[in-house]
Scaffold this motif. Structure first.
Motif, PDB file in Angstrom:
ATOM      1  N   THR A 167       1.663  -2.362  -2.252  1.00 28.79           N
ATOM      2  CA  THR A 167       1.696  -2.836  -0.871  1.00 28.79           C
ATOM      3  C   THR A 167       0.759  -4.040  -0.722  1.00 28.79           C
ATOM      4  O   THR A 167       0.682  -4.626   0.352  1.00 28.79           O
ATOM      5  N   SER A 191       7.608  -4.938   1.463  1.00 27.03           N
ATOM      6  CA  SER A 191       7.806  -5.834   2.612  1.00 27.03           C
ATOM      7  C   SER A 191       6.556  -5.913   3.498  1.00 27.03           C
ATOM      8  O   SER A 191       6.357  -6.902   4.194  1.00 27.03           O
ATOM      9  N   ASP A 192       5.712  -4.874   3.470  1.00 21.30           N
ATOM     10  CA  ASP A 192       4.530  -4.918   4.334  1.00 21.30           C
ATOM     11  C   ASP A 192       3.358  -5.697   3.730  1.00 21.30           C
ATOM     12  O   ASP A 192       2.332  -5.870   4.373  1.00 21.30           O
ATOM     13  N   ASP A 214      10.010  -0.608   1.047  1.00 17.69           N
ATOM     14  CA  ASP A 214       8.599  -0.235   1.166  1.00 17.69           C
ATOM     15  C   ASP A 214       7.959  -0.049  -0.207  1.00 17.69           C
ATOM     16  O   ASP A 214       8.535  -0.425  -1.226  1.00 17.69           O
ATOM     17  N   SER A 308       2.747   7.441   8.297  1.00 19.22           N
ATOM     18  CA  SER A 308       2.797   7.596   6.828  1.00 19.22           C
ATOM     19  C   SER A 308       1.945   8.749   6.294  1.00 19.22           C
ATOM     20  O   SER A 308       1.189   8.570   5.335  1.00 19.22           O
ATOM     21  N   ASP A 331       8.961   6.415  10.104  1.00 19.60           N
ATOM     22  CA  ASP A 331       9.529   5.207   9.489  1.00 19.60           C
ATOM     23  C   ASP A 331       8.589   4.518   8.495  1.00 19.60           C
ATOM     24  O   ASP A 331       8.932   3.480   7.938  1.00 19.60           O
ATOM     25  N   ASN A 332       7.395   5.056   8.276  1.00 19.97           N
ATOM     26  CA  ASN A 332       6.458   4.468   7.312  1.00 19.97           C
ATOM     27  C   ASN A 332       6.064   3.039   7.690  1.00 19.97           C
ATOM     28  O   ASN A 332       5.738   2.242   6.837  1.00 19.97           O
ATOM     29  N   ARG A 333       6.100   2.715   8.982  1.00 21.16           N
ATOM     30  CA  ARG A 333       5.661   1.393   9.422  1.00 21.16           C
ATOM     31  C   ARG A 333       4.318   1.515  10.125  1.00 21.16           C
ATOM     32  O   ARG A 333       4.198   2.197  11.135  1.00 21.16           O
ATOM     33  N   THR A 334       3.324   0.830   9.562  1.00 24.13           N
ATOM     34  CA  THR A 334       1.970   0.905  10.108  1.00 24.13           C
ATOM     35  C   THR A 334       1.219  -0.389   9.833  1.00 24.13           C
ATOM     36  O   THR A 334       1.498  -1.064   8.843  1.00 24.13           O
ATOM     37  N   ASP A 337      -1.515  -1.524   6.120  1.00 27.17           N
ATOM     38  CA  ASP A 337      -0.577  -1.830   5.028  1.00 27.17           C
ATOM     39  C   ASP A 337      -0.956  -1.129   3.724  1.00 27.17           C
ATOM     40  O   ASP A 337      -0.084  -0.760   2.948  1.00 27.17           O
ATOM     41  N   ALA A 340       0.639   2.401   3.727  1.00 32.32           N
ATOM     42  CA  ALA A 340       2.056   2.525   4.083  1.00 32.32           C
ATOM     43  C   ALA A 340       2.861   3.078   2.910  1.00 32.32           C
ATOM     44  O   ALA A 340       3.555   2.363   2.213  1.00 32.32           O
ATOM     45  N   ASP A 364      -2.518   3.780  14.948  1.00 32.23           N
ATOM     46  CA  ASP A 364      -2.831   2.394  14.584  1.00 32.23           C
ATOM     47  C   ASP A 364      -3.830   1.764  15.568  1.00 32.23           C
ATOM     48  O   ASP A 364      -4.752   1.061  15.153  1.00 32.23           O
TER      49      ASP A 364
END
Ligand SMILES: *Cc1c(COP(=O)(O)O)cnc(C)c1O
Length: 450
Positions: A167, A191-192, A214, A308, A331-334, A337, A340, A364
């Motif tokens: 990541t 992507s993060d 991810d 996550s 969704d593992n979006r945070t 990074d 994640a 967050d």
């Protein structure tokens, strides 16, 4: 449980709802065991931690040659332990009180990589380089590791590749170390991953491959590509023994720092350590080392983002099966990074089952607010992932007020005289502009709650 979460059974069952609804939770590990109860199979033990420390020591001279910033420390990569009374007070302005001695273990300042990944990543690259050189007959077992930095060896390494999926921070650590030895290096970024980390790597001649997916997707892509190349070595963050052992050495170093401060750890004076957790390698290795060194009076707690909580879900399952946070609708979006990660390490999770005292999740917004508080009170600059641990003592205290919550069998009265260590895992290399944005977001949140 029926309805939405497939075959996964959690302990306690109510955890599934809270996690899916993205409510912050504090989970006390029912499988925690004393060291003597924990059936320690001999596959990995304290001898391996000491062996890794001995190897780090041997690499000291080599590290000094590769990284001039390590000259002052004779090749030692270590961070400070700062007392943070002002931060403790800043957190308790609202009238609640926090007791005990609080420290920050400042891995956000670690040289070379600027994050906790300096411990695992650099270690694994050096171990690999030495093994490759020995196995290829380029060096002899009795040679000083400094020969690995000679032009002759550089030429040899230039025909080989080191790859990793990340990541961001592990990629920085592996890419920098591999490039310094002369390896071709490829970092598969999720992507993060932040743009500045890619730029920093490319400036050192590291190939950066960007992926839409991810962390898991970046690791899979790297593993796949490397499998077809006989001259390539893949650092597998979902399964690496060397990363784990590289991290574990921090336990020896922390014990020494505490001893220098004359801080005793025993039944009446426990040590509580709070560690941000992604795939689990870094916090897992450190927990492994600490439990084996200090026994049952050190309590390690992992901190994960609401989106996550892969280690939480993995450890809270009654049957310890592989699980993704997506199975729980997350969704593992945070913004964290470095944390994640949707699936915990297959290698680390089973090892943590009897060792970790608990896991808690953090919103967050809370990360930014605490990042700002830490700067304001102590002048320390960290990245959002590193802020995950900062609420640990307050969250533990709160949890202990709940009648039947006794993580690691501690009770509320036990933590009054405790020493608390908040592990700040990254931040030094964050560019000024980027840091300003973290600061601003934190400042706004701080003033909206204060
Ligand atoms: C990687 C990372 C962690 C967690 O380490 P894992 O081995 O992924 O669990 C924590 N904080 C930061 C800043 C990181 O980069």
């Amino acid at each position: 449980m029926s309805g939405g979460f497939g075959a996964h059974r959690l302990h306690p069952p109510s955890l599934a709802q809270a996690v899916s609804a993205k409510q912050p939770v504090f989970w006390s590990n029912p499988n925690w065991r004393t060291l003597s109860e924990a059936a320690t199979d001999a596959a990995l033990g304290l001898a391996d931690v000491r062996d890794a420390e001995a190897r780090w020591q041997r690499f000291g001279g080599l590290l000094e040659i590769l990284f001039p910033e390590l000259r002052a420390s004779a090749g030692l990569i270590e961070s400070q332990l700062y007392p943070v009374d002002a931060f403790r007070q800043a957190l308790t302005d609202d009238g609640s009180s926090a007791t005990g001695r609080w420290f920050v273990k400042a891995d956000h300042e670690l040289p070379v990589a600027g994050s906790i990944k300096a411990r695992g990543g650099i270690y694994e690259v050096l171990v690999h380089a030495e093994r490759l050189a020995l196995g290829s007959g380029w060096i002899q077992a009795e040679d000083d590791p400094c020969v690995l930095a000679t032009p002759r060896l550089r030429e040899c390494f230039a025909r080989h590749r080191v790859a990793v999926g990340s990541t961001g921070n592990l990629g920085l650590s592996i890419g920098i170390a591999a490039a310094a030895l002369g390896f071709r290096a490829t970092v598969h970024m999720s992507s993060d991953a932040k743009a500045w980390k890619k730029i920093r790597l490319r400036a050192r001649g590291v190939e950066v491959v960007e992926h839409e997916g991810d962390f898991g997707a970046a690791v899979a892509a790297g593993r796949e590509q490397t499998a077809h190349d006989a001259h390539a070595y893949f650092v597998d963050d979902e399964n690496s023994r060397e990363l784990f052992l590289g991290y574990s050495v921090a336990a020896l170093r922390l014990r020494k720092q505490l001893a220098d401060l004359r801080i005793e750890i025993d039944a009446g004076r426990p040590l509580c350590v709070y560690l941000p957790c992604g795939v689990g390698g870094a916090p897992g290795g450190i927990t492994f080392g600490l439990r084996h060194l200090l026994g049952d009076h050190v309590h390690c707690f992992f901190a994960e983002p609401l989106a996550s909580p892969c280690m939480l879900l993995r450890l809270a399952q009654t049957d310890d099966a592989d699980v993704s946070v997506r199975d729980f609708g997350l969704d593992n979006r945070t913004a964290a990074d470095g944390l994640a990660v949707a699936r915990a390490s297959q290698f680390v999770a089973p090892l943590m089952r009897p060792l970790v005292s608990g896991v808690f999740t953090v919103a967050d917004d809370q990360l930014f607010e605490d990042l700002y508080r830490l700067e304001r009170s102590e002048g320390l600059r960290i990245e959002p992932s590193a802020a995950a641990a900062l609420r640990g003592p307050m969250r533990l205290r709160q949890a202990l007020r709940d009648a039947d919550c006794t993580p690691g069998r501690i009770r509320a009265t036990d933590i009054e005289p405790a020493t608390h260590v908040l592990w700040t895992t990254g931040g030094t290399f964050v560019p000024e502009e980027e840091y300003r944005e973290f600061h601003e977001r934190g400042r706004m949140l701080f003033h909206s709650v204060a």
